[in-house]
Structure formats: structure tokens, C-alpha cells
Design an enzyme around this catalytic site. Structure first.
Site, PDB file in Angstrom:
ATOM      1  N   HIS A 154       0.909  -1.151   0.000  1.00 37.58           N
ATOM      2  CA  HIS A 154       0.000   0.000   0.000  1.00 37.58           C
ATOM      3  C   HIS A 154       0.943   1.194   0.000  1.00 37.58           C
ATOM      4  O   HIS A 154       1.759   1.345   0.934  1.00 37.58           O
ATOM      5  CB  HIS A 154      -0.897  -0.042   1.242  1.00 37.58           C
ATOM      6  CG  HIS A 154      -1.860   1.110   1.385  1.00 37.58           C
ATOM      7  ND1 HIS A 154      -3.216   0.922   1.646  1.00 37.58           N
ATOM      8  CD2 HIS A 154      -1.672   2.453   1.357  1.00 37.58           C
ATOM      9  CE1 HIS A 154      -3.817   2.096   1.746  1.00 37.58           C
ATOM     10  NE2 HIS A 154      -2.892   3.047   1.582  1.00 37.58           N
TER      11      HIS A 154
ATOM     12  N   HIS B 160       3.253   4.124   0.440  1.00 37.34           N
ATOM     13  CA  HIS B 160       3.563   4.968   1.599  1.00 37.34           C
ATOM     14  C   HIS B 160       4.876   5.686   1.338  1.00 37.34           C
ATOM     15  O   HIS B 160       5.805   5.121   0.770  1.00 37.34           O
ATOM     16  CB  HIS B 160       3.632   4.145   2.894  1.00 37.34           C
ATOM     17  CG  HIS B 160       4.482   2.914   2.796  1.00 37.34           C
ATOM     18  ND1 HIS B 160       4.050   1.783   2.139  1.00 37.34           N
ATOM     19  CD2 HIS B 160       5.729   2.648   3.231  1.00 37.34           C
ATOM     20  CE1 HIS B 160       4.989   0.858   2.197  1.00 37.34           C
ATOM     21  NE2 HIS B 160       6.031   1.351   2.845  1.00 37.34           N
TER      22      HIS B 160
END
Ligand code: 5GP
Ligand code: ZN
Length: 110
Positions: A94, A96
Site C-alpha cells: 500500500h 507509503h
């Protein structure tokens, strides 16, 4: 969805919230590598930066605005890191942005 950062965004897994805007949240990294080590991630799931750029280009400015807000707290300087893929050292899929500061960084990175 089994994504750990989606669960953090949803509040299903606890985290230390540092800052947030409509697009992204900033949380303290669980295993800090510097005195300041904050993860800035979009609220929507995107596996990496390329996917985010493709799927949500309108979010990029707000994501990096939040990262910059954190970085600018480190008056002596800071570093953004976006690990991508296996060779890039990405362990959570995800997107980041690591915001690192509070000590002198080395170059080249390992
Ligand atoms: P990557 O290796 O994908 O670039 O970075 C993943 C980062 O997420 C690592 O620095 C790791 O310490 C951090 N991390 C992994 N799981 C959690 C978690 O549950 N909470 C927080 N706050 N950080 C996490
Ligand atoms: Zn996710």
C-alpha cells in the site's frame, strides 16, 4: 481486503496518528529508523506509486503536501523514501512515503 495499511486507515489496527488531510494520513513507523520516521499513505488503496498515479493522479499533490508538512518540521533537513517492489525493499503493498529526519542521512542508500 487484507491490506494492513487499509486497516490502519480504517482505524481497525491502532497507530499513532501524526497528521492527516482529506487525501492521506501520516503515522509513526512501528520500527523507526530515525528520530523522525513517519509514513504518509493515501486513504485509498494503491499498491505502489505507479498504481496511485494511474488510478488517482488528483491525489498526488495532497499526499506530498502532507509529507512535506512533516518533513519541514525537521529544520536541518529530511528525506522522502518510496520503496517499490522487491528490489526496492517494499514490504507493505500500500503506497507509503517514508519521511525520515532528525539525524544525518547517508548516501548512497543501502
Ligand atoms: P516498506 O518496507 O514497505 O517500505 O515499509 C513498510 C514500513 O511499515 C516499515 O518501515 C515498517 O516498520 C512499517 N510497518 C509495518 N507494519 C506496521 C504497522 O502495523 N504499523 C506501523 N505504524 N508501521 C508498520
Ligand atoms: Zn491498502
Amino acid at each position: 481486503m487484507s491490506c494492513i495499511f487499509c486497516k490502519i486507515v480504517a482505524g481497525e489496527i491502532p497507530s499513532t496518528l501524526v497528521a492527516a488531510n482529506d487525501e492521506a494520513i501520516a503515522i509513526a513507523d512501528l520500527q523507526p529508523m530515525a528520530p523522525t520516521h513517519v509514513l504518509v499513505m493515501p486513504r485509498v488503496h494503491a499498491a505502489n506509486f505507479a498504481a496511485y498515479l494511474r488510478e488517482r493522479p488528483q491525489g498526488v499533490s495532497a499526499l506530498f503536501s502532507l509529507a512535506t508538512e512533516i518533513g519541514e518540521r525537521c529544520e536541518a533537513g529530511y528525506r522522502f523514501v518510496v520503496n517499490t517492489g522487491g528490489d526496492g525493499g517494499q514490504t507493505v503493498e500500500h503506497l507509503h512515503v517514508h519521511v525520515l529526519g532528525g539525524r544525518a542521512m547517508q548516501w548512497p542508500p543501502g
